[in-house]
Design an enzyme around this catalytic site. Structure first.
Site, PDB file in Angstrom:
ATOM      1  N   GLY A  13       0.815  -1.222   0.000  1.00 32.48           N
ATOM      2  CA  GLY A  13       0.000   0.000   0.000  1.00 32.48           C
ATOM      3  C   GLY A  13       0.843   1.264   0.000  1.00 32.48           C
ATOM      4  O   GLY A  13       2.076   1.205  -0.035  1.00 32.48           O
ATOM      5  N   ASP A  36       1.377  -9.112   1.601  1.00 32.70           N
ATOM      6  CA  ASP A  36       0.227  -8.401   1.031  1.00 32.70           C
ATOM      7  C   ASP A  36      -0.652  -9.449   0.360  1.00 32.70           C
ATOM      8  O   ASP A  36      -0.205 -10.571   0.101  1.00 32.70           O
ATOM      9  CB  ASP A  36       0.683  -7.348   0.013  1.00 32.70           C
ATOM     10  CG  ASP A  36      -0.360  -6.250  -0.163  1.00 32.70           C
ATOM     11  OD1 ASP A  36      -0.126  -5.121   0.311  1.00 32.70           O
ATOM     12  OD2 ASP A  36      -1.415  -6.518  -0.760  1.00 32.70           O
ATOM     13  N   ASP A  51      -3.319 -13.322   2.996  1.00 32.57           N
ATOM     14  CA  ASP A  51      -4.669 -12.807   3.182  1.00 32.57           C
ATOM     15  C   ASP A  51      -4.895 -12.824   4.697  1.00 32.57           C
ATOM     16  O   ASP A  51      -4.884 -13.898   5.309  1.00 32.57           O
ATOM     17  CB  ASP A  51      -5.659 -13.742   2.457  1.00 32.57           C
ATOM     18  CG  ASP A  51      -7.104 -13.346   2.701  1.00 32.57           C
ATOM     19  OD1 ASP A  51      -7.351 -12.487   3.585  1.00 32.57           O
ATOM     20  OD2 ASP A  51      -7.981 -13.917   2.035  1.00 32.57           O
ATOM     21  N   ILE A  52      -5.066 -11.646   5.307  1.00 34.49           N
ATOM     22  CA  ILE A  52      -5.142 -11.602   6.777  1.00 34.49           C
ATOM     23  C   ILE A  52      -6.357 -12.341   7.332  1.00 34.49           C
ATOM     24  O   ILE A  52      -6.470 -12.537   8.532  1.00 34.49           O
ATOM     25  CB  ILE A  52      -5.112 -10.157   7.330  1.00 34.49           C
ATOM     26  CG1 ILE A  52      -6.150  -9.290   6.629  1.00 34.49           C
ATOM     27  CG2 ILE A  52      -3.729  -9.559   7.250  1.00 34.49           C
ATOM     28  CD1 ILE A  52      -6.454  -8.022   7.370  1.00 34.49           C
ATOM     29  N   TYR A 141     -15.093   2.894   6.893  1.00 27.51           N
ATOM     30  CA  TYR A 141     -13.657   2.933   7.202  1.00 27.51           C
ATOM     31  C   TYR A 141     -13.431   3.611   8.564  1.00 27.51           C
ATOM     32  O   TYR A 141     -12.683   3.109   9.412  1.00 27.51           O
ATOM     33  CB  TYR A 141     -12.949   3.700   6.079  1.00 27.51           C
ATOM     34  CG  TYR A 141     -11.490   3.996   6.284  1.00 27.51           C
ATOM     35  CD1 TYR A 141     -10.524   3.002   6.166  1.00 27.51           C
ATOM     36  CD2 TYR A 141     -11.056   5.295   6.563  1.00 27.51           C
ATOM     37  CE1 TYR A 141      -9.174   3.286   6.325  1.00 27.51           C
ATOM     38  CE2 TYR A 141      -9.708   5.593   6.715  1.00 27.51           C
ATOM     39  CZ  TYR A 141      -8.772   4.591   6.605  1.00 27.51           C
ATOM     40  OH  TYR A 141      -7.446   4.884   6.763  1.00 27.51           O
ATOM     41  N   LYS A 145     -11.983   2.214  12.159  1.00 30.63           N
ATOM     42  CA  LYS A 145     -10.833   2.803  12.865  1.00 30.63           C
ATOM     43  C   LYS A 145     -11.191   3.119  14.323  1.00 30.63           C
ATOM     44  O   LYS A 145     -10.394   2.891  15.221  1.00 30.63           O
ATOM     45  CB  LYS A 145     -10.333   4.066  12.148  1.00 30.63           C
ATOM     46  CG  LYS A 145      -9.653   3.801  10.804  1.00 30.63           C
ATOM     47  CD  LYS A 145      -8.433   2.900  10.924  1.00 30.63           C
ATOM     48  CE  LYS A 145      -7.669   2.762   9.616  1.00 30.63           C
ATOM     49  NZ  LYS A 145      -6.655   1.681   9.653  1.00 30.63           N
ATOM     50  N   ILE A 171      -1.704  11.452   3.772  1.00 30.24           N
ATOM     51  CA  ILE A 171      -0.252  11.317   3.603  1.00 30.24           C
ATOM     52  C   ILE A 171       0.134  11.577   2.142  1.00 30.24           C
ATOM     53  O   ILE A 171      -0.447  10.986   1.231  1.00 30.24           O
ATOM     54  CB  ILE A 171       0.222   9.905   4.014  1.00 30.24           C
ATOM     55  CG1 ILE A 171      -0.263   9.554   5.429  1.00 30.24           C
ATOM     56  CG2 ILE A 171       1.747   9.811   3.920  1.00 30.24           C
ATOM     57  CD1 ILE A 171       0.277  10.404   6.524  1.00 30.24           C
TER      58      ILE A 171
HETATM   59  N1  SER Z   1      -6.098   9.011   3.763  1.00 29.48           N
HETATM   60  C1  SER Z   1      -7.211   8.220   4.186  1.00 29.48           C
HETATM   61  C2  SER Z   1      -8.348   8.327   3.244  1.00 29.48           C
HETATM   62  O1  SER Z   1      -8.449   9.320   2.577  1.00 29.48           O
HETATM   63  C3  SER Z   1      -7.669   8.639   5.545  1.00 29.48           C
HETATM   64  O2  SER Z   1      -6.966   7.925   6.479  1.00 29.48           O
HETATM   65  O3  SER Z   1      -9.143   7.452   3.198  1.00 29.48           O
END
Ligand code: SER
Length: 321
Positions: A13, A36, A51-52, A141, A145, A171
């Site tokens: 990733g 991965d 595969d986790i 998502y 988290k 990021i």
């Molecule tokens: N960068 C991620 C996203 O946009 C957020 O953790 O889904």
């Protein structure tokens, strides 16, 4: 002293690609197992398909490689996750529970869980957002988290696991491409500028989000994972921050290097996701507990991105010639 043997999931990733290289630098080629669900072509370490959700294979890899630390990066991001909420929940949350149970049963010494600004929601204060705030996210998502953070906290307190976690902002790095996130635009825009193409932005021009340069994100990860255990006072995600900007801010900064660069704004469903997150983050707890401090400013990040991508695309041009 027992030597460290590290397993990283989701190594292909956006963050995994860069973190794997860093871990190999720090701990040595033989002591890092990158994994991965698909094949990896951009990491030069030891690699196994994993595969986790396949606990049997996961356990075999842990035993065979005498794993002492797990960096669990495998997950589906915010925008892609909305396409199939139940599938996303299964991979993101049950995948984490697999990691935590494997860690408990195998006495794994340290675990890293990446959390995200996606934990925040409409009821969270939007500016200079403190560490402990209402967390009612709008995406599957984000729900994964928040609950993931709570499970990390629980396993740490109940079973004594040494789990460390960061809430990453968006990021931005030149080393890898993101996929399926809401902050991805801030990477894609650089590729378009350097290739002299127009950029079609899926967010409105004034959408402010917290962001960070990849080098700082990697630095934060290594810092928290190597900090003395007594300094880790939170066993759920630490807020970390660098800078915040809007699509218009970054467009204008890139235009200083490419005066002819053009942008068009066509917001889609990702606008609602971005609007539900926060504009800026207060990371004083991370600074106080384990000395976090980012190195790159917004302007330095833009300069570094452009310099690196220019070299990358030049190389590609030469290979094609
Ligand atoms: N960068 C991620 C996203 O946009 C957020 O953790 O889904």
């Amino acid at each position: 002293m027992q030597k460290e043997s590290i397993l990283i999931t989701g190594a292909n990733g956006q963050i995994g690609t860069v973190l794997s290289e860093k871990l190999i630098d720090l701990y040595g080629f033989d002591n890092v197992l990158t994994t991965d669900i698909g094949h990896i072509d951009n990491i030069h370490g030891k690699f196994e398909i994993l595969d986790i959700m396949d606990l049997k294979h996961f356990q075999e890899l842990i035993t065979k490689n005498k794993i002492t630390q797990i960096y669990h990066l495998a997950s589906l991001l915010s925008a892609k996750g909305e396409k199939d909420p139940m599938f996303t929940w299964n991979i993101n949350l049950n995948g984490l529970l697999n990691v935590l149970n494997i860690a408990k049963d195998n006495k794994i010494k340290k675990i890293f869980f990446p959390s995200s600004i996606a934990v925040f929601g409409d009821s969270t204060p939007k500016v200079n957002t403190p560490q402990d705030v209402p967390l009612v996210p709008d995406t599957v998502y984000g729900i994964g988290k928040v609950t993931g953070e709570l499970w990390c906290n629980y396993y740490s307190k109940r079973y004594g696991l040494d789990i460390r976690s960061l809430r990453y902002p968006g990021i931005i790095g030149y080393q890898s491409l993101p996929g399926g996130g809401t902050t991805d635009y801030a990477v894609d825009i650089f590729h378009k500028a350097v290739k002299h193409e127009k950029f079609n932005c899926f967010l409105k021009k004034d959408t402010m989000m917290p962001m960070m340069f990849m080098d700082d994100a990697i630095h934060a990860t290594i810092m928290i994972m190597t900090a003395p255990e007594q300094n880790i006072r939170l066993r759920y995600g630490y807020n970390i921050a660098a800078f915040s900007f809007t699509p218009e801010d970054i467009y204008l900064e890139i235009k200083k290097y490419y005066p002819d660069f053009k942008i068009e704004y066509n917001p889609d469903f990702r606008q609602n996701i971005a609007d539900s997150w926060v504009k800026s983050i207060n990371d004083s707890k991370a600074r106080k507990d384990w000395g976090w401090e980012p190195e790159y400013t917004f302007e330095q990040m833009v300069e570094s991105m452009i310099n690196h991508l220019r070299i990358l695309y030049k190389k590609e041009e030469h290979t094609l010639l």
